[in-house]
Each structure stands twice: as structure tokens, then as C-alpha cells.
Design a protein around this motif. Structure first.
Motif, PDB file in Angstrom:
ATOM      1  N   ASP A  53      37.228   3.732 -19.668  1.00 64.08           N
ATOM      2  CA  ASP A  53      36.519   2.671 -19.332  1.00 64.08           C
ATOM      3  C   ASP A  53      36.934   1.162 -19.879  1.00 64.08           C
ATOM      4  O   ASP A  53      37.200   0.361 -19.216  1.00 64.08           O
ATOM      5  CB  ASP A  53      35.275   2.889 -20.059  1.00 64.08           C
ATOM      6  CG  ASP A  53      34.433   3.672 -19.418  1.00 64.08           C
ATOM      7  OD1 ASP A  53      34.077   3.721 -18.157  1.00 64.08           O
ATOM      8  OD2 ASP A  53      33.327   4.340 -20.175  1.00 64.08           O
ATOM      9  N   ILE A  57      44.844   5.487 -12.802  1.00 62.67           N
ATOM     10  CA  ILE A  57      43.601   5.423 -12.636  1.00 62.67           C
ATOM     11  C   ILE A  57      43.301   4.606 -11.303  1.00 62.67           C
ATOM     12  O   ILE A  57      43.876   3.674 -11.215  1.00 62.67           O
ATOM     13  CB  ILE A  57      42.739   4.563 -13.823  1.00 62.67           C
ATOM     14  CG1 ILE A  57      42.877   5.415 -15.005  1.00 62.67           C
ATOM     15  CG2 ILE A  57      41.201   4.504 -13.510  1.00 62.67           C
ATOM     16  CD1 ILE A  57      42.621   4.296 -16.212  1.00 62.67           C
ATOM     17  N   LYS A  58      42.627   5.130 -10.350  1.00 68.03           N
ATOM     18  CA  LYS A  58      42.039   4.329  -9.173  1.00 68.03           C
ATOM     19  C   LYS A  58      41.035   3.345  -9.355  1.00 68.03           C
ATOM     20  O   LYS A  58      39.884   3.774  -9.959  1.00 68.03           O
ATOM     21  CB  LYS A  58      41.840   5.241  -7.931  1.00 68.03           C
ATOM     22  CG  LYS A  58      41.326   4.692  -6.670  1.00 68.03           C
ATOM     23  CD  LYS A  58      41.159   5.932  -5.846  1.00 68.03           C
ATOM     24  CE  LYS A  58      40.721   5.350  -4.453  1.00 68.03           C
ATOM     25  NZ  LYS A  58      39.252   5.069  -4.436  1.00 68.03           N
ATOM     26  N   ASP A  89      38.373   0.700  -8.402  1.00 69.83           N
ATOM     27  CA  ASP A  89      37.743   0.319  -7.191  1.00 69.83           C
ATOM     28  C   ASP A  89      36.722  -1.145  -7.386  1.00 69.83           C
ATOM     29  O   ASP A  89      36.175  -1.831  -6.481  1.00 69.83           O
ATOM     30  CB  ASP A  89      36.763   1.100  -6.314  1.00 69.83           C
ATOM     31  CG  ASP A  89      37.499   2.176  -5.805  1.00 69.83           C
ATOM     32  OD1 ASP A  89      38.591   2.038  -5.057  1.00 69.83           O
ATOM     33  OD2 ASP A  89      37.527   3.706  -6.331  1.00 69.83           O
ATOM     34  N   LYS A  96      34.198   0.672 -11.932  1.00 71.41           N
ATOM     35  CA  LYS A  96      34.249   1.855 -10.814  1.00 71.41           C
ATOM     36  C   LYS A  96      35.418   2.288 -10.644  1.00 71.41           C
ATOM     37  O   LYS A  96      36.464   1.543 -10.326  1.00 71.41           O
ATOM     38  CB  LYS A  96      33.892   1.162  -9.380  1.00 71.41           C
ATOM     39  CG  LYS A  96      32.428   0.895  -9.099  1.00 71.41           C
ATOM     40  CD  LYS A  96      31.923   0.216  -7.943  1.00 71.41           C
ATOM     41  CE  LYS A  96      32.385   0.633  -6.685  1.00 71.41           C
ATOM     42  NZ  LYS A  96      32.074  -0.135  -5.495  1.00 71.41           N
ATOM     43  N   GLN A 132      38.339   5.971 -10.855  1.00 66.10           N
ATOM     44  CA  GLN A 132      38.612   7.527 -11.076  1.00 66.10           C
ATOM     45  C   GLN A 132      39.899   7.868 -11.684  1.00 66.10           C
ATOM     46  O   GLN A 132      40.807   7.289 -11.022  1.00 66.10           O
ATOM     47  CB  GLN A 132      38.132   8.015  -9.734  1.00 66.10           C
ATOM     48  CG  GLN A 132      38.375   9.760  -9.788  1.00 66.10           C
ATOM     49  CD  GLN A 132      38.410  10.088  -8.233  1.00 66.10           C
ATOM     50  OE1 GLN A 132      38.360   9.204  -7.272  1.00 66.10           O
ATOM     51  NE2 GLN A 132      38.537  11.357  -8.231  1.00 66.10           N
ATOM     52  N   ARG A 133      40.116   8.418 -12.603  1.00 63.43           N
ATOM     53  CA  ARG A 133      41.470   9.004 -13.122  1.00 63.43           C
ATOM     54  C   ARG A 133      41.933   9.941 -12.232  1.00 63.43           C
ATOM     55  O   ARG A 133      41.283  11.013 -12.279  1.00 63.43           O
ATOM     56  CB  ARG A 133      41.221   9.392 -14.689  1.00 63.43           C
ATOM     57  CG  ARG A 133      42.822   9.470 -15.398  1.00 63.43           C
ATOM     58  CD  ARG A 133      42.529  10.051 -16.539  1.00 63.43           C
ATOM     59  NE  ARG A 133      43.722  10.289 -17.358  1.00 63.43           N
ATOM     60  CZ  ARG A 133      44.745  11.351 -17.219  1.00 63.43           C
ATOM     61  NH1 ARG A 133      44.154  12.584 -16.418  1.00 63.43           N
ATOM     62  NH2 ARG A 133      45.834  11.496 -17.678  1.00 63.43           N
ATOM     63  N   VAL A 134      42.812   9.682 -11.451  1.00 65.68           N
ATOM     64  CA  VAL A 134      43.357  10.390 -10.548  1.00 65.68           C
ATOM     65  C   VAL A 134      44.601  11.406 -10.925  1.00 65.68           C
ATOM     66  O   VAL A 134      44.733  12.429 -10.189  1.00 65.68           O
ATOM     67  CB  VAL A 134      43.719   9.459  -9.118  1.00 65.68           C
ATOM     68  CG1 VAL A 134      42.500   8.975  -8.363  1.00 65.68           C
ATOM     69  CG2 VAL A 134      44.694   8.560  -9.505  1.00 65.68           C
TER      70      VAL A 134
END
Ligand SMILES: Nc1ncnc2c1ncn2[C@@H]1O[C@H](COP(=O)(O)OP(=O)(O)O)[C@@H](O)[C@H]1O
Ligand SMILES: CC(C)(COP(=O)(O)O)[C@@H](O)C(=O)NCCC(=O)O
Ligand SMILES: [Mn+2]
Length: 944
Positions: A253, A303-304, A306, A310, A312-314
Motif C-alpha cells: 500500500d 506491482i501492477k 491501476d 488500486k 496488485q502485486r503480480v
């Protein structure tokens, strides 16, 4: 405006080029301000001369206390200071009832390798207590926020996680954990113990909060925000040592919040780095998402992102900064990360890496796009049983390791970008460490594998994303609302070379400097303590002077060569030592100034560029470096004289010269060291540096002398103008503005010119040279609006903003007569001037006195000044006997929010922004100094 470029505004970047090309396009100029109407430009004027301006008088420093965006000095309100209780006591408490809080907040990111600390020092702006008070009120029409407005500064500091104690000591010494308290007491004993000044610190924190607090800290309730694994691991220790609880924020975060904040709020936060070339990228806020954030700390997270919150740890990889440092230490016996990185600069990885050429008999494997120099297998040659670890050079090992890890991170990042169709990858984390070769390797991998489709970008605050994010989670600070125009980054000038233990950005051990202020306070209260003050003041300054002689040039990061087909040669930089952590961080202190606004009449603030000259062009940089270096001895003389020529002033002058030269040298080597560098930044840096060495107004006596001389000839000029018919007068007035702007101490040619004749001679001579047509000449339109024409009535403007620049002839003989003409026609006039001194620029604080003096000779000015609240005292009789009734049309003064010779219209004071909203005429003029030192004055007059 003064300054070598004057106040470059209104798309002057474009204009300057146009001027140089002799190809001015009026239409383009007119787009500059919404309410565009007229552009008037003067003649080119070449002036060469020499001579020297003689002896200055010492004068008392001004009592400027207005708030502006620089604010680099601690502001103390000592009024009504009193010793509490018995003054005979050993440690009496001093009460400062009028001193505002210096509230601190801080947040931590405690990672696997490093602790990142972001802290905020906040102080209230002081109330405007000058003769413009009424003006400010009038202009605001009640809509403006009333002072004081809270602002503050964000500081960035880091420590090794293994040395957590250092971090705890730092927090404790600055009493950051005792933050939001509301007492104005401090114990006397602090001032008597010089050792208490030897803590690590920085100049811009100003006065540390604990100097204002003597109450037992209310530790029970103190909660601090922290992220990173250490927020969990060390929570008990924080409670034990500092008595504070840790409010844990999620690491991902925080990384995202920090990155989003930086990308939106800092103008040149992101940059690309390819083949040694660094280029800042202007990110469009509306087109930021999605992107891939790669944080290269001990390990790597991908991390992506958006949007705000917003993400997502990809992906991630366990081969990261910790791997480089850990393996590197084992293999090379290095003692520090920097030493390891430094070794790599002298390494040749071909001795240890197996290259395609090693496998293919020196040939490229071109069918699959691999050159002979491409690394086929990192450390592949180490399989040879002929060589043991000690047979390999540590330099080569370090480089091989650095390339392996950087390349691998770049490649995995690309694959993840590809997975999600992301074009932009931002890299953060302290593994990057602003190191050219690391960034080039990552960029190369991304570029190579994506065939140029994806772009690797780096962030200036690379390792501080998490800490910033944690900091922003303090809801009450409302930091996320801050906008790019409310942030000003400053690089403390004296600190990089002061020595001592330095944490964080180029700040240094400057608590001693703040101690000067504190001890001055003691002085006020008890003169017997004089010796302590002197002793400590010397210690800070002497340290600088001594260290100044040891300033070493930075290591050039020469670009590595590439071989094209996916191969990388060894870095060509074989340089010596890396810069110390402090200056290598390359981040300054972020000043948060909620009062700054974008000038509302700027047509396109995105396109606007206040720098007329981009110093990333090496020739330009070299030229201006020479100009500023040559001018330095003269400036030091003036600065020292302005402070009475005392020994203390001389010592400070010497220290200033060393500090500024060192910064110039640094920037010559690494122009982007402090972010994107333009001439306006460099000129501002010089003013900041002067202020940091407590030279508040180096041109004070020159300005005063020129004001006096100009005011003495003003009545004659006004009479001469009044004898003319309207048309001739209007033309002469504009010519006069153009001519008078020649009096700019920032330009060498103009300084030379001074010695040719008296101010009025020069003024008249210049005015006569302003033959029409000017380069940009919309005078006819202006005249028509002002005077009317057949069938058309004059349409007087409602409110004119006149940006005034230089003291003396420029403001007195140029702008004031124009202001008078406008007032005479019923137009309200707002004079806009600098908030703080810079070169010979007139300041908003100085204007009321100048106007008052001029008003003695002019009834129009007197009435208008009275109406505008500039004349507080009853005026003496006037000389010009004008009887026009314009008492209701006010003449006002506003500060522009700027303390530099160059104004940045993206960041002006709220009072100027407020005044602009009702303006239908903007009169802005400046002198542009070209490389050939040709003086090109021009005036932009834009009206509805
Ligand atoms: N002075 C330093 N000491 C240790 N590591 C450093 C230093 N400067 C840069 N680094 C590199 O930065 C990495 C840590 O980056 P950082 O973003 O702070 O991660 P973390 O949050 O895991 O501590 C280290 O593993 C190392 O590769
Ligand atoms: C565990 C971490 C989030 C900790 O953050 P750090 O202290 O390295 O900044 C990070 O090290 C990481 O993402 N490691 C990679 C683990 C993996 O995905 O393989
Ligand atoms: Mn981390």
C-alpha cells in the motif's frame, strides 16, 4: 526582474528562441495569456563598457517577514519573550508566547537492509506586518485565506537497519516522536551544552521541536506510522526506547501511495537512463495508470498499479539488492555497499562472465540476435578449476554480479509488463542508488527484450516510496491533496561539504547552524552568554571554511558503450570514489507551501517553461558556469559590504563562495544532480545559497542608492511627460519601460553600462534607441485601446498587473510613470514584485517606501497609493499639482511569492493569483541575455 535572463515567463522558452531567430510571431505570443491582446517588444541593444561601482554604505537589514516559497530560515517570533519563574535559577524556562508551533510528524519504512525516515517540520507563516497589509486585504476581497497559513518541509533520511540505534538516536535527538505538542517552552540548559548541537540534523528543519518543549513528552499516546518488515520486528523496541506505538501500514500500500504521490506531485520525479544519458520525463497525471512498479529493495516486488490504492502485486524476485550486497560482500570482502559499487566501476566482467563469443569462437550468434559480447552465462568462467576466488579481481566480481542482478531484474520486469500489457515500468528501491550503470543495465534489458516497446523509468526519491506512503497515511496532514505547484524542492547549500556524520540528503551537521539562531535568542535575553554564541557560530562556519578546501569533484559517470546486438561493454568510467550517501541521494528538502498557486492567466501551464535556457546543454552550462564564477568575487564583496564588512561577514562571504563554487562544480559534472536544471534554477540556487549564509540582501545599498538617484530625477521626467500630447506620451512611456529595464545587475553588459553616465543619461539614451517597429510591436493596438480611434472610444482597463523588476530607474523611471498613466485613466494598478531580495530586484516590502517618495511629487500617485493603503501616514504636499480626481482608483502592491531573479508563473503567491483574477491588463517585461551578452528587452502587454 533582473537576473541574467530576467524573469523568464510566458512561454519565454519559445520566445527566446524566436527572438534569437529574429522571427517573432505575434500570434503565438498572444496565446500566452488567456486575455491576450498586445505584445510590445523593444529594440535590441548592445552595450559594452567597463568600470566599477564604488563604495557601498552599510545599512540595517530589512525586517522582511513575509511568507514566500523559499522560507529557508527558521522564523522565530521573540516578541514578548520572558523568563518564566525565577531568572536566577540554573535552568530557567523561557516563554515565547508568540512563537508558533514547529510540529513534527514522521514515518518509517524499516526494510531488510535500510530504514527510511521521512519527517515533516511545520511552522506557521508569520503575519504580514508591512505597509501592504491593507493592499493584501483589498485585493483578496475577503476571499483569500488569512495568514498564518501552515506550510512545512519534508525531509528524507536513511539509516542501515543493522544500526537501528542510530535511527532511534536521531528521532530522539530531534524529538520527532514528541510531535504535535503545543507548548512554547524550552529549558535553558540546552543552550549551555554545546554537545547538544552535535547531533545529526539538517538545516531546513529550522528549529527542532524539542527546543520548544520542556514538558515531559506525552509518550503514552504517541503513535507513529511505519511500514516494512521492521515495523513488526522492531515494534517492541520502539515502545521500549521511545515509548511510542507503531501503527503498521502495509508495505505494498505504502509503495504505491508513495509512487503515486511522487509521480503526481513532483514535476521531474521520473527519468529515463539509457547509455549514460539521463532524461527527465514529464508524466501526464491523467495518463499515469496503469504502470508496473518495481521496487528493488533487499528483494524485489513487482506491482501492477491501476490507480490510487488500486494495485496488485503480480510478481517478485528474491534476487535483488540484498543479493548483490550480500553475495558481493562475501566474494569481495567489501565493507560497505558503496565500496562494492565503486569496485564495479573499475571492473571488467569479461574475465568472469562467459560471453557468447567465448562459446562461439569470438563470433556473434547473429541468427538469434546475440552479439559476441553478450553475456551468455554470468560467472560462467568461474567454473574453471584453474582459478580460485582469490585469483579473480574483486572489481570484476562486483561488476559481474551487478550486471547479472540488474539485467535479471530488468528482464523479469519486462516479462511482467508484457503479461499485463504495460508500457511503463517505474523502478524504485535503494538498490538503484542513482547509479548510472545499474540503471543503464536495467533499461537495456527492458529495451532489448521489449524491442523498444516498454520503457524503464527511475524515480529520484527511489528508496523513499514506502516511507512516503506511510507518511501519507497520516490522514490529518492531507498531503495527498497537495499539488505540484505547492511543492518546492530545495537543496541546502552549505551542507554537502560540512563533513560530520550525514544522514539523508545533502544536509549535513547543521544543527550547529540553527544553534546560531537559538543562541542569538539567548543573547537577547542574557548578554552574558555572548561567549557561547560566538564560539558556536565560529564552529559551524569554520568547519565549512576548512572543509571547503577539501571539496572533491564528483565522479563522472561516463556512459557505458553498447555493442548493439544485445551486448554491453564494460563501463567506461574507471573513476574513483562514489559520492557519499548524503549528496548521492540527490533529493533535497521538499517545501510544502499551500499558498502557492498557478498564475491564473497562464494559458497553458503544462507547456509553460520558466527556464529560457536548458542547462543540460553542456555548452550552455559551461557558459553560465563561467559567467557565475567570474561574477562571484564581486558578489561576495557586495554581500560582505551589505553586512557591514565585519569579520563575521567576511568569514560567511568566504564560506558562501566555497559552497556556491562547490555546487557549481558538482553541477558541471552532473547537471541533473538536483533534478532538471535550467538557468532559472541555477540563479535561484545562488540566491538560496546567499540566504543560507545569512546574506539577506546583498544589493541592499546599491538598490537604495539607485532608488534615491532615480527618485531625484522623477519629477523632471513626469513634467516632461505631462508636456507631451497623449499619443506621444503613451509611446514615450512604453519606450521608457523598455529603456529602464536595462538597469539589471544580473547582466554583465548592463553593469558595464552603468559606468558610462548618470542613470537619467542612460535612461534617455536607451529610450531614444527604442525605435519602432520593435521586434514585437503591437503598440498600435494598445494605443487604440487606451486612447480610442476614429469612431472608437477609449476602453480603459479595469485592473492592470505591472510586474516590476529592478530597483532604481527600472521601477521608478520606467514602471511608475506607466502606472501613473493607467491610474490617470481610471485603471487600478497592482505592482507585482519579488517576495524576497534577489540581485537588484525591488521587493514588495520595499515598494511602499518608493511609492511614498514618488507620491511626494505626484498627486495621482499619492491618491492612488492612499486608496490602495500604501500610504499609512499623511502625505506631504505634492509638487506636480495634478488635480485629476482618481482617488478611488487604488495603486496596490503584491508579492509574487518568489525570491529569485526568475519568476516561475506556475508557483506564485496566492495574493498575486487573487489579484490576477480581476486583471484585464498584464504588463510583463524582461531583459533576455543571449549568449553574446546582447541585451534584448521586451515588454509583454496583454489585455482583454
Ligand atoms: N548504504 C547502503 N547500505 C546497504 N545497502 C544499500 C545502501 N545503499 C544502497 N543499498 C542497496 O539497497 C538495498 C536496500 O534497498 P531498500 O529499498 O532500502 O530495501 P529494504 O527496504 O529491503 O531495506 C540494499 O540491499 C542494497 O542493495
Ligand atoms: C518481502 C519483501 C516484500 C520485503 O521488502 P524489502 O525489505 O525487500 O523492501 C521483498 O523482499 C520481496 O518482495 N521479496 C521477493 C520475494 C519474492 O517474490 O520472491
Ligand atoms: Mn523495502
Amino acid at each position: 526582474m533582473a537576473g541574467l535572463t530576467g524573469h523568464p515567463v510566458l512561454e519565454i522558452g519559445d520566445k527566446f528562441e524566436e527572438l534569437q531567430n529574429n522571427n517573432i510571431n505575434n500570434n503565438k505570443n498572444k496565446e500566452v495569456i488567456d486575455k491576450a491582446g498586445l505584445v510590445v517588444k523593444g529594440e535590441e541593444n548592445s552595450n559594452n563598457n567597463n568600470n566599477n561601482q564604488g563604495g557601498e554604505r552599510d545599512m540595517a537589514p530589512p525586517t522582511s517577514n513575509s511568507l514566500h516559497r523559499s522560507g529557508s530560515r527558521p522564523q522565530l517570533d521573540l516578541s514578548k519573550a520572558a523568563i518564566q519563574g525565577n531568572s536566577e535559577e540554573r535552568d530557567p524556562t523561557i516563554l515565547l508566547p508568540n512563537q508558533s508551533d514547529d510540529i513534527s510528524h514522521f514515518a518509517l519504512d524499516i526494510g531488510g537492509s535500510l530504514i527510511k525516515l521521512v519527517y515533516f517540520s511545520r511552522h506557521e507563516g508569520q503575519s504580514i506586518d508591512d505597509k501592504r497589509k491593507k493592499t493584501v486585504k483589498e485585493i483578496s476581497n475577503g476571499s483569500r485565506r488569512s495568514y498564518p497559513i501552515l506550510g512545512g518541509r519534508l525531509h528524507f533520511v536513511k539509516f542501515e537497519t543493522s544500526k537501528l540505534n542510530e535511527c532511534l538516536d536521531f528521532i530522539s535527538s530531534k524529538q520527532l516522536h514528541n510531535g504535535s505538542k503545543h507548548s512554547y517552552f524550552f529549558p535553558f540548559s540546552f543552550f549551555l551544552d554545546p554537545s547538544s548541537f552535535l547531533i545529526n540534523g539538517d538545516s531546513h528543519a529550522g528549529i527542532d521541536s524539542h527546543y520548544w518543549n520542556s514538558e515531559a513528552p506525552n509518550k503514552e499516546n504517541a503513535v507513529i506510522k511505519a511500514t516494512g518488515g521492521g515495523a513488526y520486528k522492531f515494534a517492541d523496541l520502539f515502545k521500549e526506547r521511545l515509548g511510542v506505538s507503531i501503527d503498521k501500514e502495509d508495505e505494498m500500500d505504502c509503495l504505491v501511495a508513495g509512487a503515486n504521490f511522487l509521480l503526481k506531485a513532483i514535476r521531474h520525479e521520473a527519468f529515463t537512463h539509457m547509455e549514460g544519458h539521463k532524461e527527465f520525463v514529464q508524466i501526464d497525471h491523467n495518463d499515469l495508470f496503469p504502470y508496473l512498479l518495481v521496487n528493488v529493495g533487499s528483494g524485489v516486488s513487482m506491482i501492477k498499479v491501476d490507480g490510487d490504492g488500486k494495485f496488485q502485486r503480480v510478481s517478485g524476485t528474491n534476487v535483488g539488492g540484498g543479493t548483490y550486497w550480500g553475495l558481493g560482500r562475501l566474494l569481495t570482502k567489501c565493507n560497505s555497499f558503496d565500496e562494492l559499487l565503486e569496485l564495479s566501476q573499475r571492473g571488467d566482467n569479461r574475465t568472469i562472465d562467459m560471453l557468447v563469443g567465448d562459446i562461439y569462437g569470438g563470433m556473434d550468434y547473429s541468427k538469434i540476435g546475440l552479439s559476441a559480447s553478450t553475456i551468455a552465462s554470468s560467472f560462467g568462467k568461474a567454473i574453471s578449476d584453474k582459478k580460485e576466488l582469490e585469483d579473480h579481481r574483486p572489481e570484476d566480481i562486483s561488476l559481474s554480479l551487478l550486471r547479472m542482478i540488474s539485467y535479471n531484474i530488468g528482464q523479469i520486469s519486462y516479462l511482467n509488463a508484457l503479461r499485463f500489457g504495460l508500457k511503463r515500468i517505474f523502478f524504485g528501491g535503494f538498490f538503484i542508488r542513482g547509479h548510472a550503470y545499474t540503471m543503464d543495465t536495467i533499461s537495456f534489458a527492458v529495451h532489448f527484450w521489449s524491442q523498444g516497446q516498454a520503457q524503464a523509468m527511475f524515480l529520484r526519491h527511489e528508496g523513499f516510496l514506502g516511507a512516503l506512503g506511510a507518511f501519507m497515511s497520516y490522514e490529518k496532514l492531507g498531503l495527498d491533496d497537495l499539488m505540484v505547484h505547492q511543492l518546492v524542492e530545495r537543496f541546502p547549500m552549505g551542507a554537502p561539504y560540512t563533513g560530520g556524520k550525514i544522514h539523508g540528503p545533502p544536509l549535513g551537521n547543521l544543527n550547529e547552524k540553527a544553534s546560531i539562531v537559538r543562541l542569538s535568542l539567548v543573547l537577547l535575553l542574557d548578554l552574558t552568554l555572548h561567549f557561547v554564541w560566538v564560539q558556536l557560530q565560529i564552529s559551524w562556519m569554520e568547519k565549512f571554511v576548512l572543509k571547503g578546501t577539501e571539496i572533491t569533484a564528483p565522479v563522472p559517470m561516463a556512459p557505458p558503450g553498447t555493442t548493439g546486438l544485445g551486448g554491453f561493454e564494460v563501463p567506461s568510467s574507471k573513476g574513483g570514489t562514489l559520492r557519499s550517501d548524503a549528496s548521492a541521494l540527490n533529493v533535497g528538502v521538499l517545501h510544502l507551501v499551500p499558498t502557492l498557486e498557478v498564475f491564473p492567466l497562464l494559458a497553458n501551464s503544462k507547456m509553460y517553461e520558466p527556464n529560457t535556457i536548458d542547462l543540460s546543454d553542456h555548452c550552455e552550462l559551461e557558459y553560465w558556469f563561467t559567467v557565475l564564477s567570474e561574477h562571484l568575487p564581486d558578489l561576495v564583496d557586495k554581500a560582505v559590504a551589505s553586512e557591514g564588512g565585519t569579520d563575521d561577514a567576511k568569514r560567511r562571504g568566504d564560506a558562501f563562495a566555497r559552497a556556491f563554487s562547490a555546487h557549481l562544480a558538482r553541477l558541471m559534472e552532473e547537471p541533473a544532480a538536483y533534478g532538471k536544471l535550467g538557468l532559472a534554477n541555477l540563479l535561484e540556487l545562488r540566491e538560496e545559497c546567499l540566504r543560507e549564509f545569512q546574506f539577506l540582501d546583498a544589493y541592499r545599498s546599491i538598490k537604495q542608492r539607485e532608488n534615491e538617484v532615480s527618485l531625484a530625477v522623477l519629477p523632471d521626467l513626469l513634467m516632461e511627460l505631462d508636456r507631451m500630447d497623449e499619443e506621444a506620451r503613451l509611446l514615450t512611456l512604453i519606450e521608457g519601460v523598455l529603456a529602464a529595464n536595462i538597469f539589471d545587475w544580473g547582466s554583465r553588459a548592463c553593469v558595464d553600462l552603468y559606468h558610462k553616465g548618470t542613470i537619467i543619461d542612460i535612461y534617455r539614451m536607451s529610450r531614444n534607441k527604442m525605435q519602432r517597429p520593435w521586434r514585437v510591436d503591437d503598440f498600435d493596438l494598445f494605443r487604440e485601446r487606451m486612447l480610442g480611434s476614429e469612431g472608437k472610444k477609449p476602453r480603459p482597463h479595469k485592473r492592470a498587473l505591472l510586474f516590476v523588476d529592478n530597483s532604481g530607474a527600472d521601477v521608478v523611471l520606467g514602471m511608475l510613470p506607466l502606472a501613473r498613466e493607467l491610474l490617470r485613466r481610471g485603471t487600478e494598478v497592482v505592482l507585482v514584485a519579488n517576495s524576497l531580495p534577489a540581485l537588484n530586484d525591488v521587493t514588495a516590502m520595499e515598494l511602499p517606501d518608493i511609492v511614498a517618495e514618488a507620491a511626494k511629487h505626484c498627486d495621482i500617485l499619492r491618491r492612488a497609493a492612499e486608496a490602495g493603503g500604501l500610504l499609512v501616514d499623511a502625505m506631504t504636499s505634492t509638487l506636480d499639482g495634478s488635480k485629476e480626481n482618481c482617488s478611488s482608483v487604488p495603486l496596490m502592491v503584491v508579492e509574487n511569492g518568489c525570491g529569485s531573479p526568475c519568476i516561475d508563473l506556475r508557483q506564485v503567491s496566492s495574493e498575486l493569483a487573487s489579484a490576477a483574477k480581476h486583471a484585464d491588463l498584464v504588463c510583463y517585461y524582461c531583459s533576455v541575455m543571449g549568449r553574446a551578452n546582447i541585451y534584448i528587452p521586451f515588454l509583454l502587454v496583454s489585455g482583454e
